[in-house]
Design an enzyme around this catalytic site. Structure first.
Site, PDB file in Angstrom:
ATOM      1  N   SER A  57      -2.755  11.920  -8.447  1.00  0.00           N
ATOM      2  CA  SER A  57      -2.513  13.258  -7.920  1.00  0.00           C
ATOM      3  C   SER A  57      -2.223  14.230  -9.054  1.00  0.00           C
ATOM      4  O   SER A  57      -1.975  13.828 -10.191  1.00  0.00           O
ATOM      5  CB  SER A  57      -1.325  13.199  -6.940  1.00  0.00           C
ATOM      6  OG  SER A  57      -1.075  14.458  -6.352  1.00  0.00           O
ATOM      7  N   GLY A  58      -2.223  15.536  -8.738  1.00  0.00           N
ATOM      8  CA  GLY A  58      -2.114  16.565  -9.773  1.00  0.00           C
ATOM      9  C   GLY A  58      -0.742  17.180  -9.952  1.00  0.00           C
ATOM     10  O   GLY A  58      -0.610  18.187 -10.662  1.00  0.00           O
ATOM     11  N   ASP A  82       3.365  -6.475 -14.843  1.00  0.00           N
ATOM     12  CA  ASP A  82       4.248  -5.614 -15.624  1.00  0.00           C
ATOM     13  C   ASP A  82       5.706  -5.904 -15.302  1.00  0.00           C
ATOM     14  O   ASP A  82       6.599  -5.610 -16.108  1.00  0.00           O
ATOM     15  CB  ASP A  82       3.909  -4.137 -15.410  1.00  0.00           C
ATOM     16  CG  ASP A  82       3.952  -3.707 -13.961  1.00  0.00           C
ATOM     17  OD1 ASP A  82       3.978  -4.575 -13.067  1.00  0.00           O
ATOM     18  OD2 ASP A  82       3.953  -2.482 -13.695  1.00  0.00           O
ATOM     19  N   ARG A 106       7.488  -5.699  -1.486  1.00  0.00           N
ATOM     20  CA  ARG A 106       6.418  -5.557  -2.461  1.00  0.00           C
ATOM     21  C   ARG A 106       5.155  -4.912  -1.890  1.00  0.00           C
ATOM     22  O   ARG A 106       4.666  -5.296  -0.823  1.00  0.00           O
ATOM     23  CB  ARG A 106       6.042  -6.934  -3.037  1.00  0.00           C
ATOM     24  CG  ARG A 106       5.057  -6.806  -4.198  1.00  0.00           C
ATOM     25  CD  ARG A 106       4.678  -8.140  -4.785  1.00  0.00           C
ATOM     26  NE  ARG A 106       3.848  -7.948  -5.972  1.00  0.00           N
ATOM     27  CZ  ARG A 106       2.917  -8.788  -6.379  1.00  0.00           C
ATOM     28  NH1 ARG A 106       2.716  -9.910  -5.723  1.00  0.00           N
ATOM     29  NH2 ARG A 106       2.199  -8.531  -7.452  1.00  0.00           N
ATOM     30  N   LEU A 107       4.653  -3.935  -2.631  1.00  0.00           N
ATOM     31  CA  LEU A 107       3.294  -3.444  -2.471  1.00  0.00           C
ATOM     32  C   LEU A 107       2.521  -3.980  -3.663  1.00  0.00           C
ATOM     33  O   LEU A 107       2.714  -3.546  -4.799  1.00  0.00           O
ATOM     34  CB  LEU A 107       3.258  -1.909  -2.458  1.00  0.00           C
ATOM     35  CG  LEU A 107       1.876  -1.264  -2.365  1.00  0.00           C
ATOM     36  CD1 LEU A 107       1.219  -1.586  -1.024  1.00  0.00           C
ATOM     37  CD2 LEU A 107       1.967   0.242  -2.552  1.00  0.00           C
ATOM     38  N   ALA A 108       1.669  -4.955  -3.435  1.00  0.00           N
ATOM     39  CA  ALA A 108       1.000  -5.660  -4.528  1.00  0.00           C
ATOM     40  C   ALA A 108      -0.116  -4.794  -5.109  1.00  0.00           C
ATOM     41  O   ALA A 108      -1.059  -4.426  -4.404  1.00  0.00           O
ATOM     42  CB  ALA A 108       0.440  -6.988  -4.029  1.00  0.00           C
ATOM     43  N   VAL A 109       0.003  -4.490  -6.415  1.00  0.00           N
ATOM     44  CA  VAL A 109      -0.972  -3.639  -7.100  1.00  0.00           C
ATOM     45  C   VAL A 109      -1.529  -4.319  -8.341  1.00  0.00           C
ATOM     46  O   VAL A 109      -2.726  -4.252  -8.609  1.00  0.00           O
ATOM     47  CB  VAL A 109      -0.320  -2.281  -7.469  1.00  0.00           C
ATOM     48  CG1 VAL A 109      -1.270  -1.452  -8.331  1.00  0.00           C
ATOM     49  CG2 VAL A 109       0.048  -1.509  -6.207  1.00  0.00           C
ATOM     50  N   GLY A 134       7.640   0.428  -9.132  1.00  0.00           N
ATOM     51  CA  GLY A 134       6.902   1.347  -9.986  1.00  0.00           C
ATOM     52  C   GLY A 134       5.820   0.671 -10.793  1.00  0.00           C
ATOM     53  O   GLY A 134       5.351  -0.421 -10.457  1.00  0.00           O
ATOM     54  N   CYS A 188       7.005  -0.515  -5.002  1.00  0.00           N
ATOM     55  CA  CYS A 188       7.743  -1.368  -4.090  1.00  0.00           C
ATOM     56  C   CYS A 188       8.984  -0.647  -3.608  1.00  0.00           C
ATOM     57  O   CYS A 188       9.202   0.524  -3.887  1.00  0.00           O
ATOM     58  CB  CYS A 188       8.145  -2.666  -4.798  1.00  0.00           C
ATOM     59  SG  CYS A 188       6.763  -3.554  -5.533  1.00  0.00           S
TER      60      CYS A 188
END
Length: 607
Positions: free
Chosen positions: A376-377, A103, A50-53, A79, A2
């Site tokens: 991602s790496g 969370d 908010r980016l809802a995850v 996060g 977010c």
């Protein structure tokens, strides 16, 4: 994932400042396109995008919860907490009750139970602000490696904070002023922990928290690397790394939205992809989505170099076939990269590696059409020792940052008076000495191993933070959450004290990682040399940059003109196309153009 922002002040009524808090919060809409929220009180105001995850319905913010008999505390959080399920169970045993599956609620109750010491219990990537009305104080916290950003400005009667610089700069209390030290940070490609380029604005350092109250602001460290012995032999170490990686990837695949991986075909992203495939297969969750990029014309125009010895595409395809992923290749056109450069400046609020950032942004924009989360790496080279400077004796013996060589490209181009004012070589030397003074020394360590330890510290605390900064801004500009398994602090702590001879097992670069995932990947990928992030090598790309620079030089009001020697830039424009090396002619032109746009668009006042 977010965007967060907030404001505390002890001499104004913040309930009357809703329009200004809305303006600060609205700058973060790309980070949180799904929802927004505000919370205001006389002394504190918090904003959230908010980016809802996780827990799409329940994780609404700012979120409130309180201890019995006390006023509720208020949280704005960005996060992911990967161990939130274990923490939730422990808190329930201690009498806490939960109303959501998020969370976010677990983090807030962790604060209610343990105060600022809750940070030591968190496994994740995070930045947050908690207003505690009972203490009349604001707590800011950031994850150990600095995956998630957090900026703040502390002034006489209060403070501002935000996920991005633009959120702080949206408040008139924070003018867009840059002093010579800030300009040196930009032109020397350093990212000093805590430094945010703009005057009076700080980046909360990774592994730190800050208390802000009427007495001012106090930063404190809650996590640091500690040097000691390594108790395990090589086979045990290899097995431990594999076990850690499997657990990390399993945790980081938890989401209520589609998840994929960014697959370059290099060892690091391929390992994450193979591990993720194993988790999904065991849980019968379907095929993994993978994504890679290449540039228009690179098949015909690619020129191998020390940093890019070969192209990624054949290896990415090989891994995708091997793990049977749903693979998407994005072919970037020259005109797309040129257009994206302005967007990436607004994403980061600072000039940087415009070409690389533009490619990242375009890749993430495509990924977002299919997935909300991608693994991602990043950080594998920092924790396993994959960069050339870990092996080049000249770089190991040089008392400076390995990437500082790029600064030399600017000496003939910058205005001589500006060069004398900024003292780039001295500035870098001072920052390097500061870094060396922080390294946790291991008594009795032989000089060669001690020097390798110093190089690891430089990479983890100065180079990685810059890469994570790029990754966060470009991905969040399109509302994509990128998770970085190799940044899990448990892995970082374990590898910090693992002997260099183990990390280069079998005489191979990152031999420990290669052995830990040897059964998961095709041999050509396991044996592949490191290749840097791809850039366009199409002649039309640099020609377009040259045309833009000629127009910039012809503009008498260009903010770039006072900073450069015009004749030197003209000499660069007259030189051959496609010059290779650590710093290409296209890189120099792209950076200077972005610097000019930054000064112009952000109305930078240099003091």
């Amino acid at each position: 994932m977010c965007g967060i922002t907030g404001w505390v002040d002890w001499e104004r009524d913040l309930t009357q400042e809703r329009p200004l808090l809305e303006a600060m919060t609205d700058t973060l809409i790309p980070r949180g396109p799904d929802a927004g929220g505000l919370w205001l009180s006389p002394r504190a105001a918090l904003g959230h995008r908010r980016l809802a995850v996780i827990d799409i319905e329940g994780g609404v913010q700012p979120m409130q919860a309180g201890r019995d008999g006390e006023q509720p505390c208020v949280l704005t959080f960005s996060g992911e907490i990967y161990n939130f399920r274990e923490l939730r169970g422990e808190l329930q045993l201690r009498g806490h009750h939960f109303h959501t599956r998020s969370d976010t609620e677990v983090l807030l109750h962790s604060y209610l139970e343990w105060g600022d010491q809750c940070l030591r219990r968190l496994n994740g990537m995070f930045a947050f602000g908690i207003w505690d009305p009972n203490r009349q104080a604001l707590l800011l916290g950031r994850d150990r490696l600095g995956v998630k950003p957090l900026f703040y400005l502390s002034y006489t009667t209060g403070a501002l904070f935000g996920s991005e610089l633009k959120a702080v700069l949206a408040n008139p209390i924070a003018p867009a002023e840059v002093d010579t030290e800030g300009l040196a940070e930009v032109l020397c490609f350093t990212q000093t922990p805590g430094h945010a380029v703009f005057r009076n604005i700080r980046a909360l350092r990774p592994g730190h928290y800050a208390w802000i109250d009427r007495r001012g602001c106090r930063e404190q460290r809650y996590w640091a690397l500690g040097s000691g012995g390594h108790p395990d032999d090589l086979p045990t170490t290899t097995a431990a790394v594999r076990e850690l990686l499997e657990d990390i990837v399993r945790r980081q695949l938890i989401a209520d939205v589609p998840v994929g991986t960014l697959l370059s075909g290099g060892l690091d992203s391929s390992a994450v992809t193979a591990l993720a495939t194993g988790v999904l297969n065991r849980d019968e969750r379907g095929r993994l989505a993978t994504y890679s990029i290449d540039f228009e014309g690179n098949q015909d125009n690619f020129q191998p170099s020390a940093v890019r010895p070969e192209q990624d595409t054949p290896f990415a395809r090989m891994v995708a076939r091997h793990v049977r992923s749903d693979h998407t290749e994005l072919l970037l056109r020259t005109d797309e990269v040129i257009k994206a450069r302005s967007e990436v400046l607004r994403a980061r609020d600072l000039p940087g590696l415009a070409d690389t950032n533009a490619a990242q942004y375009l890749l993430f924009r495509e990924v977002k059409r299919h997935s909300t989360v991608a693994l991602s790496g990043e950080s594998a080279d920092e924790v396993f020792g994959g960069y050339p400077w870990f092996f080049d004796r000249r770089m190991l013996d040089a008392a400076t940052f390995p990437w500082a060589v790029s600064v030399a490209a600017f000496e003939p181009i910058l205005d001589p008076e500006l060069w004398r004012l900024l003292r780039p070589r001295e500035y870098i030397a001072d920052r390097y000495a500061q870094t060396m003074a922080e390294v946790p020394v291991l008594d009795g360590e032989v000089p060669a191993d001690a020097r390798i330890r110093e190089m690891f510290y430089v990479n983890l605390t100065r180079w990685l933070t810059m890469l994570l900064d790029f990754k966060d801004r470009m991905s969040m500009r399109v509302g994509l959450e990128v998770r970085v398994p190799f940044c899990d602090h448990r892995l970082v702590e374990y590898l910090w004290n693992t002997p260099w001879a183990f990390k280069t097992a079998d005489g191979r670069v990152k031999g420990l990682l290669r052995n830990a995932v040897a059964d998961l990947l095709p041999t050509p990928v396991l044996d592949r040399k490191k290749t840097s992030f791809p850039v366009s090598q199409h002649p039309a790309y640099e020609q377009a940059l040259r045309q833009e620079m000629r127009a910039e030089l012809a503009d008498p009001d260009s903010p770039l003109l006072p900073l450069v020697r015009r004749e030197a830039v003209l000499d660069l424009l007259a030189g051959p196309l496609g010059a290779q090396g650590m710093w290409r002619s296209a890189d120099t032109l792209s950076f200077l153009l972005q610097l000019a746009e930054w000064l112009r668009v952000y109305h930078i006042s240099v003091r």
